[in-house]
Design a protein around this motif. Structure first.
Motif, PDB file in Angstrom:
ATOM      1  N   LYS A 111      22.752  63.459  13.781  1.00 31.99           N
ATOM      2  CA  LYS A 111      22.205  64.746  13.345  1.00 31.99           C
ATOM      3  C   LYS A 111      20.826  64.471  12.770  1.00 31.99           C
ATOM      4  O   LYS A 111      20.714  63.747  11.778  1.00 31.99           O
ATOM      5  CB  LYS A 111      23.082  65.430  12.297  1.00 31.99           C
ATOM      6  CG  LYS A 111      22.557  66.813  11.910  1.00 31.99           C
ATOM      7  CD  LYS A 111      23.488  67.529  10.964  1.00 31.99           C
ATOM      8  CE  LYS A 111      22.940  68.903  10.651  1.00 31.99           C
ATOM      9  NZ  LYS A 111      23.811  69.655   9.776  1.00 31.99           N
TER      10      LYS A 111
ATOM     11  N   THR B 177      29.378  64.070  15.065  1.00 31.26           N
ATOM     12  CA  THR B 177      28.385  65.130  14.916  1.00 31.26           C
ATOM     13  C   THR B 177      28.933  66.182  13.955  1.00 31.26           C
ATOM     14  O   THR B 177      30.146  66.350  13.830  1.00 31.26           O
ATOM     15  CB  THR B 177      28.075  65.803  16.266  1.00 31.26           C
ATOM     16  OG1 THR B 177      29.292  66.279  16.830  1.00 31.26           O
ATOM     17  CG2 THR B 177      27.402  64.856  17.228  1.00 31.26           C
TER      18      THR B 177
ATOM     19  N   THR C  54      25.299  69.533  14.942  1.00 28.55           N
ATOM     20  CA  THR C  54      24.183  68.840  15.579  1.00 28.55           C
ATOM     21  C   THR C  54      23.675  69.662  16.753  1.00 28.55           C
ATOM     22  O   THR C  54      24.344  69.770  17.783  1.00 28.55           O
ATOM     23  CB  THR C  54      24.625  67.439  16.057  1.00 28.55           C
ATOM     24  OG1 THR C  54      25.139  66.730  14.929  1.00 28.55           O
ATOM     25  CG2 THR C  54      23.479  66.678  16.680  1.00 28.55           C
TER      26      THR C  54
ATOM     27  N   ALA D 163      21.725  65.234  19.946  1.00 27.86           N
ATOM     28  CA  ALA D 163      22.969  65.570  20.663  1.00 27.86           C
ATOM     29  C   ALA D 163      22.911  65.135  22.121  1.00 27.86           C
ATOM     30  O   ALA D 163      23.945  65.045  22.778  1.00 27.86           O
ATOM     31  CB  ALA D 163      23.235  67.069  20.584  1.00 27.86           C
TER      32      ALA D 163
END
Length: 135
Positions: A57, A79, A82, A87
Motif C-alpha cells: 500500500k 493489502t 490498496t 496493487a
C-alpha cells in the motif's frame, strides 16, 4: 509592508509548511527499511516451507527481506485498501505479473532459490519495489 511583500512572505510560509509536512510524512513509515537498518522479521518457516510477508500500500514494506535459500517459499502479499500502483505487482525473475486484491492477501509460490539470488518485485509503474535476498 506592501501587498506584494505580504504575498511573498505568505508564499514562503506556505512552502515551508508543505516541505516540513513532506519531511515528517516521509519519515513516518515505521516498517520501511532504511539503509543500514536491520531487515524486518517477516519470514517464517512452517513444515519446511518458508513464508515471506510483504505489505502493499503506497509501496512495499518491508522493502528488503533476507530469506533462506533452497526452501520452497510462499510470498504472502497483504493489502488493505490498496488502490495505488502497488496493487499491480510484477516479479520479473519469475515472469509473474498480476493485480493484487484491494484488501486481503495473495499467495505466490516461489520455487527454491539458490544462495545469492536477489528477487525483485515492483509495481506496474516501477515507482515502488522490494527485494528478497536469498542466503
Amino acid at each position: 509592508m506592501s501587498t506584494d511583500n505580504r504575498n511573498i512572505a505568505l508564499s514562503i510560509v506556505v512552502a515551508a509548511v508543505f516541505i516540513a509536512g513532506a519531511i515528517m510524512f516521509a519519515g513516518s513509515g515505521s516498517n520501511a527499511n532504511i539503509a543500514g537498518a536491520p531487515p524486518a522479521n517477516n519470514v517464517s518457516v512452517v513444515d519446511g516451507k518458508q513464508f515471506i510477508t510483504i505489505n502493499a500500500k503506497g509501496g512495499y514494506y518491508p522493502r528488503v527481506t533476507v530469506a533462506k535459500a533452497g526452501l520452497p517459499t510462499v510470498l504472502k502479499m497483504n493489502t488493505r485498501g490498496t488502490f495505488d500502483c502497488s496493487a499491480a505487482l510484477a516479479i520479473p525473475s519469475l515472469g509473474y505479473r498480476n493485480m493484487l486484491p484491494p484488501s486481503g492477501e495473495m499467495l505466490i509460490d516461489i520455487p527454491p532459490q539458490k544462495s545469492g539470488t536477489v528477487m525483485r518485485g515492483l509495481c506496474a509503474m516501477g515507482m515502488y519495489s522490494f527485494t528478497v535476498n536469498f542466503n
